[in-house]
Design an enzyme around this catalytic site. Sequence first.
Site, PDB file in Angstrom:
ATOM      1  N   MET A   1      44.565  25.845  87.592  1.00 26.52           N
ATOM      2  CA  MET A   1      44.346  24.415  87.765  1.00 26.52           C
ATOM      3  C   MET A   1      45.664  23.681  87.990  1.00 26.52           C
ATOM      4  O   MET A   1      45.744  22.740  88.775  1.00 26.52           O
ATOM      5  CB  MET A   1      43.599  23.849  86.558  1.00 26.52           C
ATOM      6  CG  MET A   1      43.207  22.391  86.699  1.00 26.52           C
ATOM      7  SD  MET A   1      42.248  22.082  88.189  1.00 26.52           S
ATOM      8  CE  MET A   1      40.570  22.168  87.559  1.00 26.52           C
TER       9      MET A   1
ATOM     10  N   GLN B   1      54.448  25.697  50.881  1.00 28.82           N
ATOM     11  CA  GLN B   1      53.262  25.561  51.738  1.00 28.82           C
ATOM     12  C   GLN B   1      52.529  24.237  51.531  1.00 28.82           C
ATOM     13  O   GLN B   1      51.313  24.171  51.603  1.00 28.82           O
ATOM     14  CB  GLN B   1      52.307  26.748  51.556  1.00 28.82           C
ATOM     15  CG  GLN B   1      52.953  28.030  52.055  1.00 28.82           C
ATOM     16  CD  GLN B   1      51.971  29.163  52.263  1.00 28.82           C
ATOM     17  OE1 GLN B   1      50.965  29.260  51.579  1.00 28.82           O
ATOM     18  NE2 GLN B   1      52.266  30.034  53.218  1.00 28.82           N
TER      19      GLN B   1
HETATM   20  C1  LIG Z   1      39.929  20.161  83.567  1.00 30.81           C
HETATM   21  C2  LIG Z   1      38.877  19.177  83.186  1.00 30.81           C
HETATM   22  C3  LIG Z   1      38.134  18.532  84.161  1.00 30.81           C
HETATM   23  C4  LIG Z   1      37.097  17.673  83.838  1.00 30.81           C
HETATM   24  N1  LIG Z   1      36.358  17.146  84.846  1.00 30.81           N
HETATM   25  C5  LIG Z   1      35.228  16.467  84.543  1.00 30.81           C
HETATM   26  C6  LIG Z   1      34.317  16.028  85.564  1.00 30.81           C
HETATM   27  O1  LIG Z   1      34.541  16.245  86.753  1.00 30.81           O
HETATM   28  N2  LIG Z   1      33.194  15.382  85.194  1.00 30.81           N
HETATM   29  C7  LIG Z   1      32.902  15.140  83.866  1.00 30.81           C
HETATM   30  O2  LIG Z   1      31.846  14.576  83.586  1.00 30.81           O
HETATM   31  N3  LIG Z   1      33.738  15.503  82.903  1.00 30.81           N
HETATM   32  C8  LIG Z   1      34.887  16.173  83.202  1.00 30.81           C
HETATM   33  N4  LIG Z   1      35.718  16.589  82.172  1.00 30.81           N
HETATM   34  C9  LIG Z   1      35.347  16.266  80.782  1.00 30.81           C
HETATM   35  C10 LIG Z   1      35.771  14.862  80.376  1.00 30.81           C
HETATM   36  O3  LIG Z   1      37.134  14.877  80.067  1.00 30.81           O
HETATM   37  C11 LIG Z   1      34.955  14.352  79.156  1.00 30.81           C
HETATM   38  O4  LIG Z   1      35.088  15.243  78.103  1.00 30.81           O
HETATM   39  C12 LIG Z   1      33.477  14.205  79.431  1.00 30.81           C
HETATM   40  O5  LIG Z   1      33.255  13.600  80.687  1.00 30.81           O
HETATM   41  C13 LIG Z   1      32.822  13.368  78.361  1.00 30.81           C
HETATM   42  O6  LIG Z   1      31.444  13.581  78.377  1.00 30.81           O
HETATM   43  P1  LIG Z   1      30.406  12.510  77.868  1.00 30.81           P
HETATM   44  O7  LIG Z   1      30.628  11.206  78.533  1.00 30.81           O
HETATM   45  O8  LIG Z   1      29.097  13.146  78.015  1.00 30.81           O
HETATM   46  O9  LIG Z   1      30.769  12.235  76.360  1.00 30.81           O
HETATM   47  P2  LIG Z   1      30.887  13.167  75.068  1.00 30.81           P
HETATM   48  O10 LIG Z   1      32.313  13.441  74.815  1.00 30.81           O
HETATM   49  O11 LIG Z   1      29.934  14.293  75.113  1.00 30.81           O
HETATM   50  O12 LIG Z   1      30.469  12.089  73.977  1.00 30.81           O
HETATM   51  C14 LIG Z   1      29.170  11.912  73.557  1.00 30.81           C
HETATM   52  C15 LIG Z   1      28.778  10.443  73.606  1.00 30.81           C
HETATM   53  O13 LIG Z   1      27.460  10.343  73.101  1.00 30.81           O
HETATM   54  C16 LIG Z   1      27.431   9.503  71.970  1.00 30.81           C
HETATM   55  N5  LIG Z   1      26.478  10.059  71.018  1.00 30.81           N
HETATM   56  C17 LIG Z   1      26.632  11.073  70.152  1.00 30.81           C
HETATM   57  N6  LIG Z   1      25.504  11.302  69.461  1.00 30.81           N
HETATM   58  C18 LIG Z   1      24.600  10.394  69.896  1.00 30.81           C
HETATM   59  C19 LIG Z   1      23.250  10.107  69.559  1.00 30.81           C
HETATM   60  N7  LIG Z   1      22.567  10.818  68.636  1.00 30.81           N
HETATM   61  N8  LIG Z   1      22.636   9.093  70.199  1.00 30.81           N
HETATM   62  C20 LIG Z   1      23.305   8.354  71.119  1.00 30.81           C
HETATM   63  N9  LIG Z   1      24.566   8.584  71.493  1.00 30.81           N
HETATM   64  C21 LIG Z   1      25.218   9.594  70.883  1.00 30.81           C
HETATM   65  C22 LIG Z   1      28.840   9.454  71.444  1.00 30.81           C
HETATM   66  O14 LIG Z   1      29.067   8.268  70.725  1.00 30.81           O
HETATM   67  C23 LIG Z   1      29.645   9.552  72.743  1.00 30.81           C
HETATM   68  O15 LIG Z   1      29.782   8.303  73.346  1.00 30.81           O
HETATM   69  C24 LIG Z   1      36.806  17.409  82.487  1.00 30.81           C
HETATM   70  C25 LIG Z   1      37.567  18.012  81.488  1.00 30.81           C
HETATM   71  C26 LIG Z   1      38.583  18.890  81.816  1.00 30.81           C
HETATM   72  C27 LIG Z   1      39.358  19.532  80.719  1.00 30.81           C
HETATM   73  C1  LIG Z   2      46.606  24.396  75.204  1.00 30.56           C
HETATM   74  C2  LIG Z   2      46.767  23.865  76.569  1.00 30.56           C
HETATM   75  N1  LIG Z   2      47.977  23.926  77.183  1.00 30.56           N
HETATM   76  C3  LIG Z   2      48.115  23.450  78.439  1.00 30.56           C
HETATM   77  C4  LIG Z   2      47.063  22.898  79.111  1.00 30.56           C
HETATM   78  C5  LIG Z   2      47.235  22.355  80.538  1.00 30.56           C
HETATM   79  N2  LIG Z   2      46.426  23.138  81.482  1.00 30.56           N
HETATM   80  C6  LIG Z   2      45.225  22.722  81.916  1.00 30.56           C
HETATM   81  S1  LIG Z   2      44.477  23.804  82.952  1.00 30.56           S
HETATM   82  C7  LIG Z   2      45.791  24.856  82.871  1.00 30.56           C
HETATM   83  C8  LIG Z   2      45.799  26.147  83.638  1.00 30.56           C
HETATM   84  C9  LIG Z   2      44.825  27.125  83.116  1.00 30.56           C
HETATM   85  O1  LIG Z   2      45.077  28.375  83.701  1.00 30.56           O
HETATM   86  P1  LIG Z   2      44.108  29.600  83.468  1.00 30.56           P
HETATM   87  O2  LIG Z   2      43.794  29.738  82.038  1.00 30.56           O
HETATM   88  O3  LIG Z   2      44.640  30.785  84.145  1.00 30.56           O
HETATM   89  O4  LIG Z   2      42.754  29.114  84.154  1.00 30.56           O
HETATM   90  P2  LIG Z   2      42.440  28.774  85.694  1.00 30.56           P
HETATM   91  O5  LIG Z   2      42.745  27.335  85.898  1.00 30.56           O
HETATM   92  O6  LIG Z   2      43.300  29.656  86.535  1.00 30.56           O
HETATM   93  O7  LIG Z   2      40.997  29.070  85.805  1.00 30.56           O
HETATM   94  C10 LIG Z   2      46.781  24.347  82.028  1.00 30.56           C
HETATM   95  C11 LIG Z   2      48.070  25.012  81.762  1.00 30.56           C
HETATM   96  C12 LIG Z   2      45.837  22.841  78.426  1.00 30.56           C
HETATM   97  N3  LIG Z   2      44.755  22.284  78.965  1.00 30.56           N
HETATM   98  N4  LIG Z   2      45.712  23.351  77.182  1.00 30.56           N
END
Ligand SMILES: Cc1cc2nc3c(=O)[nH]c(=O)nc-3n(C[C@H](O)[C@H](O)[C@H](O)COP(=O)(O)OP(=O)(O)OC[C@H]3O[C@@H](n4cnc5c(N)ncnc54)[C@H](O)[C@@H]3O)c2cc1C
Ligand SMILES: Cc1ncc(C[n+]2csc(CCOP(=O)(O)OP(=O)(O)O)c2C)c(N)n1
Lengths: 599, 195
Positions: free
Chosen positions: A505, A147
Amino acid sequence: MTTTSTLVERPTDLRKTQKSSEAAYQKDARIGGGLMTGAEIFIRSLEAEGVEIVFGYPGGAVIGIYDTMHRLNPTFKHVLVRHEQGGTHAAEGYAKSTGKVGTVLVTSGPGATNCVTGIADAYMDSIPLVVFTGQVPTKLIGNDAFQECDMIGVTRSITKHSFLVRDVRDLASTIKKAYYIAGTGRPGPVVVDLPKDMLMASAPFHYPTSVSIRGYSFVQKGNAQQIKLAAEMIQESKKPLFYVGGGTIISGAAEVLTRIARYTNIPVTTTLHGLGSFPENDPLSVGMLGMHGTWFANKAVQNTDLLIAVGARFDDRVTGKIEAWAPHAKIIHMDIDPACISKNVPANCPILGDVKLVLEQLEPLVEPKDTTDWMVQIEKWRTECPMDFKRDGKLRPQEIIRALRDKTGGHATVVTDVGQNQMWGAQFFTYIHPRTHITSGGLGTMGFSLPAAMGVAFGQKGGGLPVISINGDGGVLMNIQELGVAAAHKLPLKVVILNNSYLGMVRQWQELFHGERYSHTDLSTTNPDFVRLAEAFGCVGLRCERPEDIQATIDAAWEVHDRPVVMEFKVIMEEKVFPMVPSGATTDEMITASEEDIN
Amino acid sequence: MQTQTAGMGLTPQQVFRKQAAGESIHPDGQDVLQRHVLTVLVENGLGALNRVANLFSQRGFHLESVSVGEAKDQSLRRMTLVTTGNDRMIGQVLRQLNNLVDTIEVEDVTHLDHIERELCLVQVRCSASERHVLIGVVDIFRATVVNITPDSLTFEVTGPPAKVNAFIGMMRDYDVLEVARSGRVAMRRELAFEH
Ligand SMILES: Cc1cc2nc3c(=O)[nH]c(=O)nc-3n(C[C@H](O)[C@H](O)[C@H](O)COP(=O)(O)OP(=O)(O)OC[C@H]3O[C@@H](n4cnc5c(N)ncnc54)[C@H](O)[C@@H]3O)c2cc1C
Ligand SMILES: Cc1ncc(C[n+]2csc(CCOP(=O)(O)OP(=O)(O)O)c2C)c(N)n1
């Protein structure tokens, strides 16, 4: 070593040996000015650090800590999760909702590697965690011992920092440093690797009250000159827009931000992680921006002449094709991480510092602005394409999220999973308080919601807002085991499954961009009976198949106070998340639902 | 479905951003890539060296050479790193290096008055009859002979990287058996008589 062989040869002596080691241990603690074993130092350090809760899972390398925990009955609570990944997400949920550092304790090898996804998730989303991983004894490190896994190596690029404890005398100060690094500046995960011999060796215990790490510092107040410049830029702008991110919530700046926005009449858009930092029911709020942001938020971004970024990191899900994003905007960028400023888009006015302090410095320098024309334009965009959905007797996910909002008035903590459910949860709930929207944004980890919601509930210690976990039928199965833990602790979680029988999605992308070839996304024949699954875990299971039953289902769920309720909603599978900026496209190429889809 | 497409041509803000990043504002222009020499003081120990090296692969930065050795303070190591990139990339390299808990000081000495040296060992096949010719050549570089066998010579040359390059270039005319370069070490120059 010798003790072990004695045990094997004379198993009947087992109890006696344990007792005598206990006696020796107690003697140890009395003499020599209170020598303690590493395991006890570990526990006393966590107590001194004010740790409230540890999410953990035992094993050979940390059995000494568990044994000591049993004997000492520490001031913190230990929650036995059912998978280490669930433990890390629970700690993330706890950290995000309380603002404190989350703690995880796992054994070496597989226990440690099971944490990797959660550590990476915390790294991407700036969540403070300290993850203690067991390790094989120092002299076996590198021998492919049982491990063994080089956790420091494995997690190097997904941690803010990591420590391998090589001397028991450094254990307490290392723990102090780990919590300090995790929780200050830009928060993030810290791994502390604990070789087994370090837990058995003894040292005097002293928990330091302060830390100094010569290579670690962070800026707090902003540069006064830059802040003055920012105030001037704000005064000069005609179409300003606040672009607010997760950093605002981390720093506790939601209140001062709200005051400034209202005082200056500047509209506010937030990222996914910024939801809740500005009340979305305020007329100045234009909701979320980005890939699935509102039409009006993205229109505002494309037309603004001054973007005031507050703790946001210009993620590609926000900007789309970056060259074409916010083409007319000067940029003020406030962030605590120097590497975040101008990383993706060079700022005209960078301000390094904690945004709460920076905004407090800015506040006295700004004046009320007349933004009427700009707001009129934004209202036009808002009516052009409002956030709405079709009501045609079919069960649609958006209606369920709206009903949850109406049930709670927005006073709830919503923890979403990843996928369509996450986007609907972001778009339709209307967030009004900071720390009430929790999701995996940067890594997009399916399976996040259920354990994270559990962590939120533990952090509330019985009081607080209702905790709603929103899931898809795919993701919910990725950490479903934690339902048993939530039930065992009688946590009244409201677990929503938006069951569209698909990896929704991915199906959406397949429909829009891959010629409707639904390769490996159909779950309809393999999904379990979620109601029976819930019941098997000791939860209440409810199913809803028609829009007219939404209210009754939610009402029934809110009657349950002593265990989790799982509500399965059999939603239609065709529903898609709109608006959408296709991956890699410019924000101006945003797609919206067609007319027939809405009315 | 409603869509909107962006117009061509850059706005003033887009021009500002590209220039700030060191990117070309012309559609088919080249970015200005520059070689930078960084000196980094890090905590002593493998962990710290690992983290610095790892940062380059993790973030996709270029790393041309690394050299590490003891610094004046025994508990620290001084690293000299050579990297290339445009202004935005170099800015990121510096800030990300600074962010590491194990780095004490990060400095880009490229545009500061600094001294750069590199050491190089070159082994060349060389019979007894050719020796004097070869030694004549290497004398010009103030290289020294550090090993000699009946059919080979090993030279050591030290100097700015350009000199080392030139030396290796000259040796190409001969049968080079092996080359070992130390990578650069750099240090800011203290100026005694500034006006
Ligand atoms: C399916 C999917 C779809 C998405 N679609 C969108 C979308 O449409 N729109 C969207 O916005 N996001 C979307 N996201 C999320 C996106 O990927 C990012 O995670 C998000 O936009 C980041 O947010 P943020 O810029 O607020 O930064 P965060 O990740 O929240 O980072 C925080 C920031 O603040 C800073 N910070 C931290 N503490 C402090 C402090 N005390 N003072 C000053 N600064 C600080 C950090 O340095 C960093 O730059 C999606 C994610 C997924 C999974
Ligand atoms: C651990 C992980 N594997 C694969 C993906 C890619 N992925 C993003 S959204 C999505 C579909 C999610 O399906 P579901 O949980 O049924 O949610 P829905 O989009 O239907 O609301 C997948 C496979 C991911 N984001 N995270």
